[in-house]
Design a protein around this motif. Structure first.
Motif, PDB file in Angstrom:
ATOM      1  N   GLN A 190       0.937  -1.111  -0.039  1.00  0.00           N
ATOM      2  CA  GLN A 190      -0.034  -0.042  -0.037  1.00  0.00           C
ATOM      3  C   GLN A 190       0.752   1.239  -0.005  1.00  0.00           C
ATOM      4  N   TYR A 191       0.441   2.214  -0.965  1.00  0.00           N
ATOM      5  CA  TYR A 191       1.067   3.447  -0.741  1.00  0.00           C
ATOM      6  C   TYR A 191      -0.018   4.457  -0.504  1.00  0.00           C
ATOM      7  N   LYS A 192       0.529   5.664   0.346  1.00  0.00           N
ATOM      8  CA  LYS A 192      -0.553   6.703   0.584  1.00  0.00           C
ATOM      9  C   LYS A 192       0.235   7.918   0.571  1.00  0.00           C
ATOM     10  N   ASN A 193      -0.728   8.921  -0.190  1.00  0.00           N
ATOM     11  CA  ASN A 193       0.029  10.507  -0.091  1.00  0.00           C
ATOM     12  C   ASN A 193      -1.177  11.224   0.478  1.00  0.00           C
ATOM     13  N   ILE A 194      -0.669  11.749   1.726  1.00  0.00           N
ATOM     14  CA  ILE A 194      -1.675  12.448   2.470  1.00  0.00           C
ATOM     15  C   ILE A 194      -1.740  13.911   1.894  1.00  0.00           C
ATOM     16  N   LEU A 195      -1.115  14.372   1.192  1.00  0.00           N
ATOM     17  CA  LEU A 195      -0.993  15.727   0.715  1.00  0.00           C
ATOM     18  C   LEU A 195      -2.222  15.693  -0.439  1.00  0.00           C
ATOM     19  N   GLU A 196      -2.026  14.528  -1.438  1.00  0.00           N
ATOM     20  CA  GLU A 196      -2.950  14.341  -2.499  1.00  0.00           C
ATOM     21  C   GLU A 196      -4.214  13.703  -2.145  1.00  0.00           C
ATOM     22  N   ASN A 197      -4.256  13.272  -0.932  1.00  0.00           N
ATOM     23  CA  ASN A 197      -5.511  12.066  -0.644  1.00  0.00           C
ATOM     24  C   ASN A 197      -5.525  11.037  -1.661  1.00  0.00           C
ATOM     25  N   LYS A 198      -4.538  10.345  -1.792  1.00  0.00           N
ATOM     26  CA  LYS A 198      -4.283   9.253  -3.064  1.00  0.00           C
ATOM     27  C   LYS A 198      -3.838   8.099  -2.409  1.00  0.00           C
ATOM     28  N   ILE A 199      -4.547   6.930  -2.578  1.00  0.00           N
ATOM     29  CA  ILE A 199      -4.233   5.666  -2.362  1.00  0.00           C
ATOM     30  C   ILE A 199      -3.718   4.863  -3.426  1.00  0.00           C
ATOM     31  N   VAL A 200      -2.619   3.926  -3.611  1.00  0.00           N
ATOM     32  CA  VAL A 200      -2.376   3.109  -4.686  1.00  0.00           C
ATOM     33  C   VAL A 200      -2.039   1.700  -3.915  1.00  0.00           C
ATOM     34  N   GLN A 201      -2.571   0.676  -4.406  1.00  0.00           N
ATOM     35  CA  GLN A 201      -2.447  -0.469  -3.594  1.00  0.00           C
ATOM     36  C   GLN A 201      -2.213  -1.700  -4.551  1.00  0.00           C
ATOM     37  N   SER A 202      -1.290  -2.405  -4.268  1.00  0.00           N
ATOM     38  CA  SER A 202      -1.128  -3.657  -5.480  1.00  0.00           C
ATOM     39  C   SER A 202      -1.723  -4.715  -4.771  1.00  0.00           C
ATOM     40  N   GLN A 203      -2.618  -5.538  -5.809  1.00  0.00           N
ATOM     41  CA  GLN A 203      -3.323  -6.746  -5.158  1.00  0.00           C
ATOM     42  C   GLN A 203      -3.148  -7.716  -6.304  1.00  0.00           C
ATOM     43  N   GLU A 204      -2.887  -9.047  -5.758  1.00  0.00           N
ATOM     44  CA  GLU A 204      -2.853 -10.197  -6.771  1.00  0.00           C
ATOM     45  C   GLU A 204      -4.054 -10.980  -6.400  1.00  0.00           C
ATOM     46  N   PHE A 205      -4.885 -11.528  -7.366  1.00  0.00           N
ATOM     47  CA  PHE A 205      -5.938 -12.659  -7.236  1.00  0.00           C
ATOM     48  C   PHE A 205      -5.918 -13.356  -8.189  1.00  0.00           C
ATOM     49  N   TYR A 206      -5.750 -14.561  -7.875  1.00  0.00           N
ATOM     50  CA  TYR A 206      -5.767 -15.642  -8.931  1.00  0.00           C
ATOM     51  C   TYR A 206      -4.942 -15.605 -10.204  1.00  0.00           C
ATOM     52  N   GLY A 207      -3.658 -15.151  -9.865  1.00  0.00           N
ATOM     53  CA  GLY A 207      -2.875 -15.213 -11.051  1.00  0.00           C
ATOM     54  C   GLY A 207      -2.858 -13.817 -11.576  1.00  0.00           C
ATOM     55  N   LYS A 208      -3.532 -12.796 -11.364  1.00  0.00           N
ATOM     56  CA  LYS A 208      -3.924 -11.520 -12.073  1.00  0.00           C
ATOM     57  C   LYS A 208      -3.412 -10.220 -10.917  1.00  0.00           C
ATOM     58  N   ARG A 209      -2.525  -9.608 -11.614  1.00  0.00           N
ATOM     59  CA  ARG A 209      -2.127  -8.438 -10.777  1.00  0.00           C
ATOM     60  C   ARG A 209      -3.044  -7.162 -10.992  1.00  0.00           C
ATOM     61  N   PHE A 210      -3.734  -6.498  -9.924  1.00  0.00           N
ATOM     62  CA  PHE A 210      -4.272  -5.201 -10.020  1.00  0.00           C
ATOM     63  C   PHE A 210      -3.634  -4.198  -9.247  1.00  0.00           C
ATOM     64  N   LEU A 211      -3.806  -2.959  -9.951  1.00  0.00           N
ATOM     65  CA  LEU A 211      -3.204  -1.731  -9.198  1.00  0.00           C
ATOM     66  C   LEU A 211      -4.296  -0.899  -9.009  1.00  0.00           C
ATOM     67  N   VAL A 212      -4.821  -0.972  -7.690  1.00  0.00           N
ATOM     68  CA  VAL A 212      -5.914  -0.172  -6.953  1.00  0.00           C
ATOM     69  C   VAL A 212      -5.536   1.209  -6.954  1.00  0.00           C
ATOM     70  N   LYS A 213      -6.285   2.270  -7.632  1.00  0.00           N
ATOM     71  CA  LYS A 213      -5.958   3.678  -7.494  1.00  0.00           C
ATOM     72  C   LYS A 213      -7.093   4.101  -7.123  1.00  0.00           C
ATOM     73  N   ASP A 214      -7.076   5.047  -5.936  1.00  0.00           N
ATOM     74  CA  ASP A 214      -8.333   5.692  -5.552  1.00  0.00           C
ATOM     75  C   ASP A 214      -8.173   6.762  -4.460  1.00  0.00           C
ATOM     76  N   ASP A 215      -9.352   7.371  -4.102  1.00  0.00           N
ATOM     77  CA  ASP A 215      -9.094   8.541  -3.010  1.00  0.00           C
ATOM     78  C   ASP A 215      -8.914   7.887  -1.717  1.00  0.00           C
ATOM     79  N   LEU A 216      -8.168   8.404  -0.796  1.00  0.00           N
ATOM     80  CA  LEU A 216      -8.005   8.185   0.686  1.00  0.00           C
ATOM     81  C   LEU A 216      -9.186   8.348   1.225  1.00  0.00           C
ATOM     82  N   TYR A 217      -9.842   7.547   2.181  1.00  0.00           N
ATOM     83  CA  TYR A 217     -11.103   7.732   2.785  1.00  0.00           C
ATOM     84  C   TYR A 217     -10.801   8.814   3.956  1.00  0.00           C
ATOM     85  N   LYS A 218     -11.374  10.182   3.988  1.00  0.00           N
ATOM     86  CA  LYS A 218     -11.158  11.091   4.910  1.00  0.00           C
ATOM     87  C   LYS A 218     -11.983  10.715   6.249  1.00  0.00           C
ATOM     88  N   ILE A 219     -11.055  10.250   7.235  1.00  0.00           N
ATOM     89  CA  ILE A 219     -11.597   9.854   8.500  1.00  0.00           C
ATOM     90  C   ILE A 219     -12.003  11.105   9.225  1.00  0.00           C
TER      91      ILE A 219
END
Length: 268
Positions: free
Chosen positions: A103-132
Motif C-alpha cells: 500500500q502507498y498513501k499520499n496524504i497531501l494529495e489524498n491518494k492511495i495506490v495498492q497492489s493486489q494479486e488475485f488468482y494469478g492476476k495483478r491489479f493496481l488499485v488507485k483511489d481517493d483516501l477515505y477521509k476519517i
C-alpha cells in the motif's frame, strides 16, 4: 470552563509543534504488529477446546501479522512482512488472496495506490483516501517513549475491508438497501511526531498513530526510527490492471460466486 481552556492550549501546542516541523525533513520507518481475535461463530461452538487450539495454531499467520510503514512528510508505504506457515512450512497463499497488498498513501494529495494479486492476476488499485472524521479526546497513555492521545471515529466497514471477501458480505438487492455497517475505530497518536501518518487505512490526526483498533484487530507500533536530516524516497507500486477499490471488490466477489456456482453444478 477550565476544561475548554485546557483543550484550547492543547490545540495551540499541537499547532505550534506542527508549524515548527514544517521546515524540517521528516522520514522514518515503523514496525507494527497486528493481532486479530479468532471468531468461529456457530461452527466453533461445536468444537472442543483442543480442536479450537488446533484451529488457532493453523490460523496464527492470519491472526498475527507484522508490517513495516516507511514514510516521509507526504508519502508512506505499508507492507506486510511475509511469514512461513508454522505447520506446513509454506507461505499462506490462500489467505494472501484476501490480504492487504503493498500500500502507498499520499496524504497531501489524498491518494492511495495498492497492489493486489488475485488468482494469478495483478491489479493496481488507485483511489481517493477515505477521509476519517476523528473525534479527539483528552485521555493519554505512554506507548514506548511517546505520550499518546486518544481519538475515535466511525468508519464504513467497506472502507476497511474492500480487498477482503466473506460469504456473509454477499447480499441481495433488498439487503443492499439496509443501513451501511460502521466500524468503531480507536486510535492513539502522538503529537511528538508531527506527521498525519498511520498504519493501513488510518491517517489524518495531528500526530503519528502508534496504535489503532478496529473491529476485531489491533495494530501496535513496536519499533520506530525517525530521521530529521534527510527525506526518504517513497515509491508507489506501478504494476497491474488499474481499477478502483469498488471495481476490485466486485471482481473478487464475482469470481468467488462463479466458483461456488460451478461447484454446485458439478455436484448436481
Amino acid at each position: 470552563m477550565e476544561s475548554n481552556i485546557l483543550k484550547y492550549f492543547f490545540l495551540l501546542a499541537i499547532i505550534s509543534i506542527t508549524l515548527n516541523a514544517n521546515g524540517q525533513n521528516f522520514s522514518g520507518e515503523a514496525t507494527y504488529v497486528s493481532k486479530s481475535k479468532m471468531e468461529l461463530g456457530n461452527w466453533g461452538a461445536r468444537l472442543s477446546e483442543a480442536q479450537k487450539k488446533q484451529v488457532a495454531a493453523r490460523l496464527k499467520n492470519r491472526l498475527e501479522k507484522s508490517y513495516v510503514l516507511k514514510f516521509n512528510k507526504q508519502e508512506a508505504t505499508f507492507l506486510e512482512e511475509e511469514k512461513i506457515d508454522a505447520i506446513s512450512g509454506a507461505t499462506d497463499s490462500w489467505g494472501g488472496y484476501f490480504s492487504r497488498g503493498d500500500q502507498y498513501k499520499n496524504i497531501l494529495e489524498n491518494k492511495i495506490v495498492q497492489s493486489q494479486e488475485f488468482y494469478g492476476k495483478r491489479f493496481l488499485v488507485k483511489d481517493d483516501l477515505y477521509k476519517i472524521e476523528w473525534t479527539m479526546g483528552s485521555e493519554t497513555k505512554k506507548i514506548g517513549n511517546y505520550t499518546c492521545y486518544k481519538a475515535k471515529a466511525f468508519v464504513p466497514y467497506k472502507e476497511l475491508n474492500w480487498y477482503n471477501f466473506s460469504w456473509s458480505d454477499i447480499r441481495t438487492n433488498e439487503d443492499d438497501k439496509q443501513e451501511e455497517k460502521m466500524v468503531i475505530v480507536e486510535a492513539w497518536y502522538t503529537p511528538e511526531i508531527p506527521l498525519a501518518h498511520g498504519p493501513a487505512e488510518f491517517w489524518g490526526l495531528p500526530g503519528f498513530i502508534l496504535e489503532v483498533s478496529a473491529d476485531n484487530t489491533t495494530l501496535l507500533c513496536t519499533e520506530i526510527t525517525i530521521n530529521r536530516n534527510a527525506t526518504l524516497e517513497i515509491e508507489a507500486p506501478d504494476n497491474g490492471k488499474e481499477v478502483t477499490k469498488n471495481e476490485y471488490s466486485l471482481t473478487v466477489r464475482e469470481k468467488m460466486l462463479d466458483m461456488r456456482n460451478n461447484r454446485g453444478r458439478r455436484r448436481g
